[in-house]
Motif scaffolding. Structure first.
Motif, short mmCIF file in Angstrom:
data_model
loop_
_atom_site.label_atom_id
_atom_site.label_comp_id
_atom_site.label_asym_id
_atom_site.label_seq_id
_atom_site.Cartn_x
_atom_site.Cartn_y
_atom_site.Cartn_z
N THR A 1 0.84 -1.19 0.00
CA THR A 1 0.00 0.00 0.00
C THR A 1 0.88 1.25 0.00
N THR A 2 0.51 2.23 -0.79
CA THR A 2 1.21 3.51 -0.80
C THR A 2 0.93 4.24 0.51
N PHE A 3 1.97 4.76 1.14
CA PHE A 3 1.88 5.42 2.44
C PHE A 3 2.41 6.85 2.29
N LEU A 4 1.56 7.84 2.57
CA LEU A 4 1.92 9.25 2.43
C LEU A 4 2.08 9.89 3.81
N MET A 5 3.27 10.42 4.08
CA MET A 5 3.54 11.07 5.36
C MET A 5 3.59 12.58 5.15
N PHE A 6 2.69 13.27 5.81
CA PHE A 6 2.63 14.73 5.72
C PHE A 6 3.24 15.33 6.97
N GLN A 7 3.90 16.48 6.79
CA GLN A 7 4.62 17.09 7.91
C GLN A 7 3.99 18.36 8.44
N ASN A 8 3.04 18.92 7.74
CA ASN A 8 2.47 20.20 8.18
C ASN A 8 1.00 20.09 8.54
N LYS A 9 0.63 18.97 9.11
CA LYS A 9 -0.77 18.72 9.49
C LYS A 9 -1.69 18.81 8.27
N ASP A 10 -1.20 18.34 7.12
CA ASP A 10 -1.96 18.40 5.87
C ASP A 10 -2.64 17.09 5.50
N ALA A 11 -2.45 16.04 6.27
CA ALA A 11 -2.94 14.71 5.87
C ALA A 11 -4.43 14.70 5.58
N GLU A 12 -5.23 15.23 6.48
CA GLU A 12 -6.67 15.18 6.28
C GLU A 12 -7.12 16.04 5.10
N GLU A 13 -6.57 17.24 4.98
CA GLU A 13 -6.93 18.11 3.87
C GLU A 13 -6.54 17.47 2.53
N ALA A 14 -5.33 16.91 2.47
CA ALA A 14 -4.88 16.25 1.24
C ALA A 14 -5.76 15.05 0.91
N MET A 15 -6.03 14.21 1.90
CA MET A 15 -6.87 13.03 1.69
C MET A 15 -8.25 13.43 1.18
N ASN A 16 -8.87 14.40 1.79
CA ASN A 16 -10.21 14.84 1.36
C ASN A 16 -10.17 15.44 -0.04
N PHE A 17 -9.11 16.15 -0.37
CA PHE A 17 -8.94 16.71 -1.71
C PHE A 17 -8.83 15.58 -2.74
N TYR A 18 -7.98 14.60 -2.48
CA TYR A 18 -7.80 13.49 -3.41
C TYR A 18 -9.11 12.72 -3.60
N VAL A 19 -9.80 12.45 -2.52
CA VAL A 19 -11.08 11.71 -2.58
C VAL A 19 -12.10 12.48 -3.42
N SER A 20 -12.07 13.81 -3.34
CA SER A 20 -13.03 14.62 -4.10
C SER A 20 -12.77 14.58 -5.61
N LEU A 21 -11.56 14.23 -6.02
CA LEU A 21 -11.19 14.24 -7.43
C LEU A 21 -11.63 13.00 -8.20
N PHE A 22 -11.88 11.92 -7.49
CA PHE A 22 -12.20 10.65 -8.14
C PHE A 22 -13.62 10.22 -7.76
N ASP A 23 -14.40 9.81 -8.79
CA ASP A 23 -15.81 9.46 -8.58
C ASP A 23 -16.01 8.42 -7.48
N ASP A 24 -15.13 7.45 -7.42
CA ASP A 24 -15.29 6.39 -6.41
C ASP A 24 -14.39 6.61 -5.19
N GLY A 25 -13.78 7.80 -5.09
CA GLY A 25 -12.90 8.09 -3.97
C GLY A 25 -13.66 8.07 -2.65
N LYS A 26 -13.03 7.48 -1.62
CA LYS A 26 -13.70 7.47 -0.31
C LYS A 26 -12.68 7.36 0.81
N VAL A 27 -13.02 7.98 1.93
CA VAL A 27 -12.25 7.83 3.16
C VAL A 27 -12.71 6.54 3.79
#
Length: 130
Positions: free
Chosen positions: A4-30
């Motif tokens: 599994t791809t693992f993304l480590m964020f350093q500026n407390k961006d994990a949730e914002e990035a995850m929600n952004f990515y999920v919004s870009l793809f029709d089947d994206g989900k948390v």
């Protein structure tokens, strides 16, 4: 076994990035989010560990507690085969906003259209229209 791809964020961006990515793809989900609580190692409310899904592929992300001298690099990127001109343009525009274009959308001879960007969180994306 599973990889599994693992993304480590350093500026407390994990949730914002995850929600952004999920919004870009029709089947994206948390899939799941575990946050730091009071008195734990990380700042309360930040992402201790999260899982999300894009186009049937699962990813993990965290807000790193220790600060590191490294971050994301384009030498590792997420590669997306798009289905249409509209889709590749929409993804390119969204991912490039606030980020950095490494290769503008164009025909480079190896595909109909291709573009490479670092998004505003530093994650690198290669977008391809075969």
């Amino acid at each position: 076994m599973r990889i599994t791809t693992f993304l480590m964020f350093q500026n407390k961006d994990a949730e914002e990035a995850m929600n952004f990515y999920v919004s870009l793809f029709d089947d994206g989900k948390v899939v799941a989010v575990k946050r730091y609580g009071p008195g734990e190692a990380g700042e309360e409310g930040t992402v201790e560990h999260a899982t999300f899904s894009l186009a049937g592929q699962e990813y993990m992300c965290i807000d790193s507690v220790p600060k590191h001298s490294f971050t994301f690099t384009p030498s590792l990127s997420l590669y997306v085969d798009c289905d249409s001109e509209e889709q590749i343009q929409r993804l390119y525009d969204a991912l490039a906003e606030g980020g950095q274009a490494l290769m503008p959308l164009n025909s480079y001879g190896f595909s109909t259209k291709f573009g490479w960007v670092n998004d505003r969180f530093g994650v690198s994306w290669q977008l391809n229209l075969p």
